[in-house]
Structure formats: C-alpha cells, structure tokens
Motif scaffolding. Structure first.
Motif, PDB file in Angstrom:
ATOM      1  N   ALA A  64      31.894  44.322  38.818  1.00 38.94           N
ATOM      2  CA  ALA A  64      30.978  44.423  37.931  1.00 38.94           C
ATOM      3  C   ALA A  64      31.827  45.353  36.664  1.00 38.94           C
ATOM      4  N   GLY A  65      31.663  44.417  35.453  1.00 37.88           N
ATOM      5  CA  GLY A  65      32.280  45.148  34.330  1.00 37.88           C
ATOM      6  C   GLY A  65      34.029  45.005  34.288  1.00 37.88           C
ATOM      7  N   SER A  66      34.496  44.486  35.199  1.00 33.20           N
ATOM      8  CA  SER A  66      35.823  44.151  35.112  1.00 33.20           C
ATOM      9  C   SER A  66      36.401  43.091  34.375  1.00 33.20           C
ATOM     10  N   GLY A  67      35.485  42.141  33.812  1.00 37.73           N
ATOM     11  CA  GLY A  67      35.926  40.972  32.805  1.00 37.73           C
ATOM     12  C   GLY A  67      36.673  39.884  33.593  1.00 37.73           C
ATOM     13  N   LEU A  68      36.688  40.028  34.979  1.00 34.30           N
ATOM     14  CA  LEU A  68      37.375  38.998  35.813  1.00 34.30           C
ATOM     15  C   LEU A  68      36.277  37.642  36.248  1.00 34.30           C
ATOM     16  N   ALA A  69      36.561  36.822  35.871  1.00 30.98           N
ATOM     17  CA  ALA A  69      35.721  35.692  35.960  1.00 30.98           C
ATOM     18  C   ALA A  69      35.812  35.028  37.435  1.00 30.98           C
ATOM     19  N   ARG A  70      37.098  34.942  37.876  1.00 32.42           N
ATOM     20  CA  ARG A  70      37.017  34.075  39.327  1.00 32.42           C
ATOM     21  C   ARG A  70      37.395  35.066  40.458  1.00 32.42           C
ATOM     22  N   VAL A  71      36.523  34.908  41.552  1.00 33.36           N
ATOM     23  CA  VAL A  71      36.656  35.794  42.521  1.00 33.36           C
ATOM     24  C   VAL A  71      36.103  34.875  43.682  1.00 33.36           C
ATOM     25  N   THR A  72      37.110  34.640  44.635  1.00 31.63           N
ATOM     26  CA  THR A  72      37.026  33.776  45.957  1.00 31.63           C
ATOM     27  C   THR A  72      37.164  34.337  47.291  1.00 31.63           C
ATOM     28  N   ARG A  73      36.164  34.251  48.145  1.00 31.97           N
ATOM     29  CA  ARG A  73      36.586  34.825  49.392  1.00 31.97           C
ATOM     30  C   ARG A  73      37.343  33.965  50.238  1.00 31.97           C
ATOM     31  N   VAL A  74      38.288  34.256  50.864  1.00 33.28           N
ATOM     32  CA  VAL A  74      39.208  33.576  51.489  1.00 33.28           C
ATOM     33  C   VAL A  74      39.525  34.279  53.238  1.00 33.28           C
ATOM     34  N   ALA A  75      39.731  33.332  53.782  1.00 33.29           N
ATOM     35  CA  ALA A  75      39.963  33.776  55.720  1.00 33.29           C
ATOM     36  C   ALA A  75      41.567  33.737  55.270  1.00 33.29           C
ATOM     37  N   TYR A  76      42.122  34.668  56.284  1.00 34.66           N
ATOM     38  CA  TYR A  76      43.403  34.594  56.320  1.00 34.66           C
ATOM     39  C   TYR A  76      44.333  33.250  56.812  1.00 34.66           C
ATOM     40  N   ASP A  77      43.445  32.536  57.813  1.00 33.46           N
ATOM     41  CA  ASP A  77      44.009  31.246  58.225  1.00 33.46           C
ATOM     42  C   ASP A  77      44.234  30.425  56.834  1.00 33.46           C
TER      43      ASP A  77
END
Length: 404
Positions: A45-58
């Motif tokens: 919140a409030g970071s200004g970052l638009a793209r956040v994706t959850r990723v598995a190590y594999d």
C-alpha cells in the motif's frame, strides 16, 4: 523478489520510488514464511508499485529467463538471498544482482555480508551504515560495493507536524524478537495497559506486523496481544492494529518502540518518538543506532506521553542525509551499462565445502516443502544426521575451549 512482510514492504517501496525509466515488477516468492494476502496488501500500500506477482520457486528460473531482467533485487533473509542469488547468477547473460536490508542495520554484521557475497550491490540507508559495513568488509577482506539511498517508505512519507495534524494516538510499534524474553515482553504489555489507563480519552494502539497465524520475518514467541489479555480486562482505549504503518501514523500523537524502523518512518513525518531504553542499549536490542539521537525514554515518559524529536546532528548521519548523497541510481545504472556491454564481471559465491550437495541442502533448509526437487530431498536425508553429529561435537568441544 521478496517473501516476508518487512522485505515485501521494503522492496515494493524501493521499486516504487525508482524513476520512470525502470520497468519494475515484484515477485513474491512462496516460502514457508511468505506474507499472507492481507499482509501483502498492507506492505505494498502506498508504494506506487503496480505489478506484484506471487511465484513458486520451481517457476522462478523460467520466469527470470523469460523476463531477461537487467537487474534482480533479492529482498529476503540472508540464507534465502544466497539461494536465489546463486540461481540468478546462473542466467545467461546474468543480471546485476542487488540486495540490502529493510530497516535499521546498525550494528553491521558479518553474516549480512557473507550471505550477500555474490551480490553486485548492497543497499544501505544511512551514511553511518555505509561507513560501518565498509569498515567491516575491509577488516574481513571481503569485497563488496555499497549503495546509499534514503529508506524508501520514509523518503515518501508526507511531512506533517503531529500537533497540527490533530493526532491523539500513542502508537506502539511491536517487534517479534525485541525484546525477546517473556518477562520483558510482559513488562511491555503492562506498560501499554498503564498508558491506556492514564488517559482513557486517548487511544493506545498496539501496531502489529501480523495477525495470529500469519508469518513475520522473525518468528515471534509470546505475542503482545496474548500477554495483554493475560493481565485481565483490557482497557477499551487499548486497541490492536494490523493496518499499514502509514495509516497508524495518520492519527498518531507520537510513536513508541524499542528499535523498530517505524521510528524512522515517524521522524520522517515530523511525528515525535520515544525509543524505550528500559531493557538496555545493545546490539541484541538493535537500538544502539539511537545513541545521541535524544529519543531514549523510560516507562514514565511513555505514560506521560513525553515524546521527543531527534537532534539535527544525529539526523544527518542516520537516515536523513541530503538526497544528493544518494548514489543507488548512479551505481545501478553503471552496472547495468556494463552488463549490456558484456563487461559485468562474475562474482563467485563464498568458498565452502560441499559443492552441489551443500547448495541443495541450503535450498531445502530455506524453502522446506516448497523445494520439491529430488536433490533437495537427498541433501536433507544426508544433511540432517550430519548436522546432528556436528552439533554434538561442538557441544563436547565447548567446555574445553572455555577452560582454555
């Protein structure tokens, strides 16, 4: 790439603060201590970052190979930094590898350097941190390049004066392992109750990093809400909050903590602080950085709400240097230019015994069930009995060493 609450918050704020010429995305890596969805929302919140994706190590190696990033920021605890850095360093062409620490990093520690040996750039947030880490690296014969930039969520904080904003809350920034002992944490719980009872017309807000059952960067024992509840009826004006720290500070008269980086965020907004020193001042409490700041206070100061502003000389050396001193952008751009020209020199990992089996062992330790590789399972089967033997030998040697 980040996984825990504090590192996700730091990475999102750092990436969000970069200039428009950078195309930034945050991968939230699935580890045993990864943020929950609620924690992730609060951290970003409030970071200004638009793209956040959850990723598995594999998936990580394939995703990085497809993205072909100029740079990878590995924002995680040291053991995981070592594992992910090794993976990123194997890409062709390899990206610039950046790491750092998400808050107060005084005193400088050897472990922080060791885990980031293979990184091209180590991000720090004060002139004092850069000075102390550089001195430690020289003393240990370790080669590392350090970059300075203001703490991003402090640099982005809206400037305000608490007295003019109308804030009335006493906000206590809780920490998972500071103080660590149960008796000390119980003392904090009693202090919060006492501060609430001293003025029922104003709130005391216990600001938490996680709800019950959610993970934090450091495992917590003796959670403060449980200790408060164990003391008897909780005053109605003593409340808990897991909202973003920025939201908690919106209604703050002042902030109290032992050594949370929230103190820096509060100072950035002009909100006064008490750094509670009743447990002492030591590296274990991560509060040596406040020496000379004028922020230390005791329990009576907290109850009376005698908040303080830091001294100007302390500010310049600790987190509030002039923006012109920041060199992260310049150093990172220079390294990226070298990469694009094919001149980015490789950085080997720290030499140690064990080879690929050791690599698999370290990966399995930090990823747990999230590492589904056969090599990880084999390394665990071999490594756990060996570690048990090593620990027995160390225990047997310790009395002799102490006697000597």
């Amino acid at each position: 790439m980040a996984d825990t609450d504090s590192y996700v918050k730091w990475a999102a704020a750092l990436l969000g603060s970069m200039s428009a010429e950078w195309d930034a995305e945050l991968f939230v890596l699935d580890t045993p201590v990864v943020v929950s969805g609620t924690q992730q929302t609060a951290a970003v919140a409030g970071s200004g970052l638009a793209r956040v994706t959850r990723v598995a190590y594999d998936e990580l190696a394939e995703r990085l190979a497809r993205e072909r990033p100029d740079a990878v920021l590995v924002a995680a605890r040291g053991p995981l930094v070592r594992v992910v850095t090794r993976l990123a360093a194997g890409l062709t062409p390899r990206p610039v590898i950046v790491s750092g620490l998400p808050g107060i990093s005084i005193p400088a520690t050897r472990k922080a350097l060791v885990y980031r040996t293979q990184c091209d750039l180590f991000v720090l947030h004060s002139r004092r941190e850069v000075r102390e880490f550089a001195a430690l690296a020289r003393d240990r014969g370790m080669e590392q390049r350090f970059a300075l930039t203001r703490l991003p969520f402090a640099a982005q904080a809206p400037r305000q004066v608490a007295a003019e904003s109308g804030g009335t809350d006493l906000v206590f920034a809780a920490q998972a392992i500071v103080p660590r002992e149960r008796d000390d944490r119980l003392r904090v719980a009693r202090l919060l109750v006492r501060a609430a009872e001293a003025d029922p017309s104003r709130r005391v807000v216990l600001k938490l990093r996680a709800k019950a059952g959610e993970h934090q960067t450091h495992a917590e024992q003796d959670a403060l809400p449980d200790l408060v509840a164990s003391l008897g009826p909780v005053p109605a004006n003593l409340v808990t909050s897991t909202a973003p720290m920025s939201s908690a500070l919106d209604t703050a008269e002042g902030l109290v903590t032992v050594s949370s980086t929230a103190a820096i965020e509060a100072v950035a907004r002009g909100i006064p602080v008490i750094a509670l020193d009743v447990f002492g001042v030591s590296s274990r409490l991560i509060n040596e950085v406040f020496d000379g700041s004028g922020l230390f206070g005791d329990e009576d100061d907290v109850v009376a709400r005698r908040f303080r502003h830091p001294t100007p000389s302390w500010l310049r050396d600790n987190y509030f240097h002039p923006p012109a001193d920041d060199d992260l952008g310049v150093l990172l751009a220079g390294l990226v230019a070298r990469r694009r020209e094919g001149r980015l020199a490789p950085k080997p990992p720290l030499a140690r015994a064990g080879g690929r089996v050791r690599d698999a062992w370290e990966r399995k330790l930090v990823l747990g069930a999230n590492d589904r590789s056969a090599s990880g399972a084999a390394a665990l089967a071999i490594g756990m009995p060996l570690r048990g033997v090593v620990r027995i030998v160390q225990r047997l040697r310790r009395p002799r060493a102490q006697a000597a």
